[in-house]
Design an enzyme around this catalytic site. Sequence first.
Site, PDB file in Angstrom:
ATOM      1  N   HIS A 179       0.779  -1.073   0.004  1.00 25.91           N
ATOM      2  CA  HIS A 179      -0.098   0.126  -0.055  1.00 25.91           C
ATOM      3  C   HIS A 179       0.701   1.307  -0.101  1.00 25.91           C
ATOM      4  O   HIS A 179       2.036   1.113   0.161  1.00 25.91           O
ATOM      5  CB  HIS A 179      -0.868   0.194   1.246  1.00 25.91           C
ATOM      6  CG  HIS A 179      -0.268  -0.023   2.499  1.00 25.91           C
ATOM      7  ND1 HIS A 179       0.259  -1.247   3.014  1.00 25.91           N
ATOM      8  CD2 HIS A 179       0.350   0.935   3.248  1.00 25.91           C
ATOM      9  CE1 HIS A 179       0.587  -0.860   4.306  1.00 25.91           C
ATOM     10  NE2 HIS A 179       1.063   0.419   4.466  1.00 25.91           N
ATOM     11  N   ARG A 199       9.731  -0.594   3.878  1.00 27.44           N
ATOM     12  CA  ARG A 199       9.518   0.258   2.857  1.00 27.44           C
ATOM     13  C   ARG A 199      10.058  -0.380   1.366  1.00 27.44           C
ATOM     14  O   ARG A 199      11.285  -0.864   1.442  1.00 27.44           O
ATOM     15  CB  ARG A 199      10.332   1.716   3.022  1.00 27.44           C
ATOM     16  CG  ARG A 199      10.124   2.782   2.072  1.00 27.44           C
ATOM     17  CD  ARG A 199      11.052   3.886   2.583  1.00 27.44           C
ATOM     18  NE  ARG A 199      10.716   4.479   3.743  1.00 27.44           N
ATOM     19  CZ  ARG A 199      11.635   4.703   4.727  1.00 27.44           C
ATOM     20  NH1 ARG A 199      12.822   4.370   4.616  1.00 27.44           N
ATOM     21  NH2 ARG A 199      11.289   5.185   5.917  1.00 27.44           N
TER      22      ARG A 199
END
Length: 325
Positions: A179, A199
Amino acid sequence: MSSMKLIKFDPIFKSTLWGGKRIASFKGVEVGESHIGESWEISAVEGSESVVSDGSDKGLAISQVIAKYRDALVGKSVYEKYGNVFPLLLKFIDASRDLSIQVHPDDDLARQRHGQSGKTEMWYIVDSAPGASLLLGFSDNLTKEEYLNSVANHTIADHLCRYDVKKGDCFFIPAGRIHSIGAGTFLAEIQETSDITYRIYDFNRRDENGNLRQLHTDLAVDAIDYCVKDSYRTEYDPADDRVAALVSCEHFSSSVLTLTTGHTFDLTERDSFTVVMVCDGDVKITADEEERTACRGETILVAASVGKLILTPLSHKAVVLLSHL
């Protein structure tokens, strides 16, 4: 518990590369820092533990308050499972720029790698700028190798579903679902107590020192859920003065209520605390014999010992998020 059935904590403001200026005005407070991306409303994350803002327990950390009141505050089953650790992290998030494309590990992987809980979460869109959007979930089937190649050749975003967002939208992000929150999105987030983020891709941005931010592309490989769904948006039927269920999972249940008149809850059978996040308007909260006002942007922890909860709008209309275990 008679003096502390309704507890407010000092917000913890987080300055981020992608943060903006809306949180201060939304909450009606002065914030010295710039680029505030997050306001942690209630947190038990180590190093960012919430502190009671007023009342007889002012200055106590949330773990100390739970240790003091135990199941009367959080519920018998909750206390037996989590002890003095509050199980939810609740935030307001202001994205003035796109967040990185990221993923969170589930409980099993997070405990194996980091010795703590994973991160399942949900988003409720409080407000959005025209054209704001977010990325959530894969739009086509990728193998792990194809995922790594798409990150390496900067095309990972092309394989994700993009959703235009508006006030009142809701999205569920179980651990493993890839997301990214898009620029212009202001939301409330309810999640497990965890700050583990992998990340994956950061659009080649640099931090204030000119350095590329650390990526966790390889760590994310085994954390990602590669399944493709028809839709990742949570559908619900909003209506004034009716509780609308948003998410119910093993980690939390959340609903939204738009108030035009008072609403009474019988909580005698609920063996859990309740968290009230005010997303719009001002609300009078009555918990048995105790009363307090919560303004837009404020979050109140309602003790599990409360039997009767009444929410009354002090403005023409108010919107609250309600969460419990």
